[in-house]
Write an enzyme that holds these catalytic residues in place. Structure first.
Site, PDB file in Angstrom:
ATOM      1  N   GLY B  71      -9.126 -17.932   7.773  1.00 18.57           N
ATOM      2  CA  GLY B  71      -8.122 -17.170   8.501  1.00 18.57           C
ATOM      3  C   GLY B  71      -6.718 -17.622   8.203  1.00 18.57           C
ATOM      4  O   GLY B  71      -6.427 -18.805   8.142  1.00 18.57           O
ATOM      5  N   THR B  72      -5.860 -16.672   8.006  1.00 15.96           N
ATOM      6  CA  THR B  72      -4.468 -17.010   7.765  1.00 15.96           C
ATOM      7  C   THR B  72      -3.624 -15.758   7.795  1.00 15.96           C
ATOM      8  O   THR B  72      -4.144 -14.646   7.848  1.00 15.96           O
ATOM      9  CB  THR B  72      -4.326 -17.697   6.392  1.00 15.96           C
ATOM     10  N   THR B  73      -2.308 -15.936   7.806  1.00 14.56           N
ATOM     11  CA  THR B  73      -1.383 -14.842   7.540  1.00 14.56           C
ATOM     12  C   THR B  73      -0.305 -15.397   6.635  1.00 14.56           C
ATOM     13  O   THR B  73       0.349 -16.380   6.984  1.00 14.56           O
ATOM     14  CB  THR B  73      -0.704 -14.336   8.822  1.00 14.56           C
TER      15      THR B  73
END
Lengths: 255, 275
Positions: B71-73
């Site tokens: 998960g990341t942005t």
């Protein structure tokens, strides 16, 4: 009286039994003729959990959103019905008025949504005729979720209802494949003190951004507003025009 | 034997025996960790087991579940005054939050940056390898590598291991003779040049915000604010993004680190006046 007889004829079975396993009335259970009996024989599952395999991909992608503000509830949705890569209908209606002060949005299988909305509208009208007052929003949502007992509610409110029975009350929701794109715009722009024009602009912008990035949302945007006077609708707007206007604003020549 | 001779094929052992004294086998002759891939580009293919199949079997319900950090942005966009790169700082392994303070931007050199999303291990390893290649290019050719070439190098590395379970979504940002450069490279070998990209599971949230506020002729302060907002709103809605916003600004004479701000404070600031 005549109307009641008519409704009794029309309603062969109570909505709770619509599509479900017919419950067996156990001997000796007290049940009034008005309310359906809820006596399930032991061992029978309360809800069927078998998933019928779909013969073809159903229409699914969408962007719908709604939020509360000082002027009531602002509701917006796109108008694209997609069927796994094919745009089945570029002008479908995803916001369905249920009665003068209640509006519902649909997301998921178009056929299911349309059917359940009609059932809900019918049930609410019957409730109104029987009891002489309208059902509240949360009551209608609860009815939709369980097709059973409505109860008294408050002023402007917003409920999210899902096919697995989840029912959540809140101030801001967005549903569908385009919802992440809409959420960030709404989080930025929605405040309680917005004027009606500002709220409309935010709702429109959120749907526009979602339709820009999500393949399964697109075509036009419908914006409704529900207030104490009832619901009002804005003319359906083609987002293609908005795209060209924006390109012009940014000084990029549109091809 | 005769056929081998006709073809001119000389077995390696024989050849080596002619060149080097028999007996001692030097480390440099055989494939090893120190010299692997230095002379020519080589790919080490694991023997037997299909890596992506192996990973799938590990993630089956009921057995041992290996959840890769995913998960990341991250987001990056080009504008008149350069390239803005903004990333969050959360590393998650399934439901467990491994860290809230990871730097997802790798500083390849003073004029090239790479972002990381997907498997943390894959990103870190391959981007460091890219950094090595960029340095070698600079030493061999006496001029800086262009952003297009650097992203192409990374893309070719990914293509060499395509289908083997790598997971990486990266943006290579830099400023070269052509001006500001921004390329998106991922584990499938996709390489795209564009004005704006966002990767990771929080990317859809970031897209909404940045699309809305993006203009090519933004001022530097406006661009910083847009980058901050994009990450902040994405971390607000996405469970797997969070921590701090690390923001870099790629200018003509190199990059500068703009800020490292906590997202909860940013959201608090932005949402004042909401319910």
């Amino acid at each position: 009286m005549a109307l009641q007889d008519l409704s009794a004829e029309y309603l062969e079975e109570s909505p709770i039994r619509f599509g479900q396993i017919r419950p067996v009335r156990s001997v000796g259970a007290a049940s009034s003729p008005d309310s359906p009996a809820l006596s399930w024989p032991p061992g029978l599952p309360l809800a069927s959990s078998h998933c019928v395999p779909l013969p073809f991909p159903m229409a699914h992608g969408t962007t719908t959103l709604a939020f509360l503000f000082q002027g009531g509830v602002m509701v917006a949705a796109d108008t694209r019905s997609s069927c796994s890569g094919l745009v089945a209908c570029p002008a479908s209606q995803k916001i369905l008025p249920i009665h003068s002060h209640l509006v519902g949005t649909t997301s998921g299988t178009s056929a299911d949504c349309a059917l359940w909305k009609r059932i809900l509208a019918r049930e609410l009208r019957l409730y109104q005729l029987r009891h002489g007052r309208r059902v509240s929003t949360s009551g209608a949502a609860k009815l939709l979720a369980r097709m059973l007992h409505p109860f008294k509610g408050a002023a402007a409110s917003l409920c999210y209802v899902c096919s697995d029975g989840t029912r959540l009350q809140g101030a801001l929701f967005s549903v569908g494949s385009g919802s992440p794109y809409a959420y960030s715009i709404l989080d930025q722009g929605v405040k309680w003190g917005l004027t009606v024009d500002q709220a409309t602009a935010v709702a429109r912008e959120a749907v526009y951004r979602a339709t820009h990035r999500d393949a399964y949302s697109g075509n036009c945007v419908d914006v409704y507003r529900v207030s104490s006077e009832g619901w009002t609708r804005r003319t359906r707007e083609d987002l293609k025009e908005e795209y060209y206007r924006e390109e012009e604003r940014r000084g990029r020549p549109s091809e | 034997m005769a056929l081998l001779q006709v073809c001119g094929f000389t077995p390696y052992a024989e050849l080596r025996g002619q060149i080097l004294p028999a007996g001692q086998t030097h480390l440099v002759d055989r494939t090893n960790h120190y010299s692997f891939g230095t002379n020519t580009q080589e790919f080490a293919v694991p023997l037997g087991v299909d890596p992506s199949g192996f990973l799938k079997s590990c993630n089956r319900e009921g057995g041992v579940c290996i959840d890769l950090n995913h998960g990341t942005t991250t987001l990056a966009f080009k504008f008149k005054h350069g390239v803005i790169v903004a990333v969050d700082s959360r590393a998650s392994a399934g439901r467990y939050l491994a860290s809230n303070d990871v730097n997802k931007v790798i500083e390849i050199n003073p004029y090239l940056l790479g972002t990381m999303s997907g498997s943390a291990a894959d990103c870190q390893y391959w981007e460091r390898l890219l950094a090595k290649e960029c340095r070698l290019y600079r030493l061999r050719n006496r001029q800086r590598i262009s952003v297009a070439a650097a992203s192409k190098l990374l893309c070719n590395m990914m293509l060499g291991y395509r289908g083997m379970g790598l997971s990486m979504g990266s943006m290579i940002c830099g400023w070269d003779n052509e001006g500001p450069g921004l390329y998106y490279v991922d584990d499938q070998g996709t390489r795209l040049s564009g004005p704006m990209f966002s990767t990771g599971c929080g990317s859809s949230f970031a897209y909404g915000v940045v699309d809305s506020g993006y203009r090519d002729d933004m001022s530097v302060e406006e661009a910083y604010e847009l980058g901050r907002r994009g990450i902040a709103h994405a971390t607000h809605r996405d469970a797997y993004s969070g921590g701090v916003v690390n923001m870099y600004h790629m200018q003509e004479d190199g990059w500068i680190k703009v800020c490292k701000e906590d997202v909860s404070e940013l959201i608090h600031r932005y949402r004042k006046g909401m319910f």
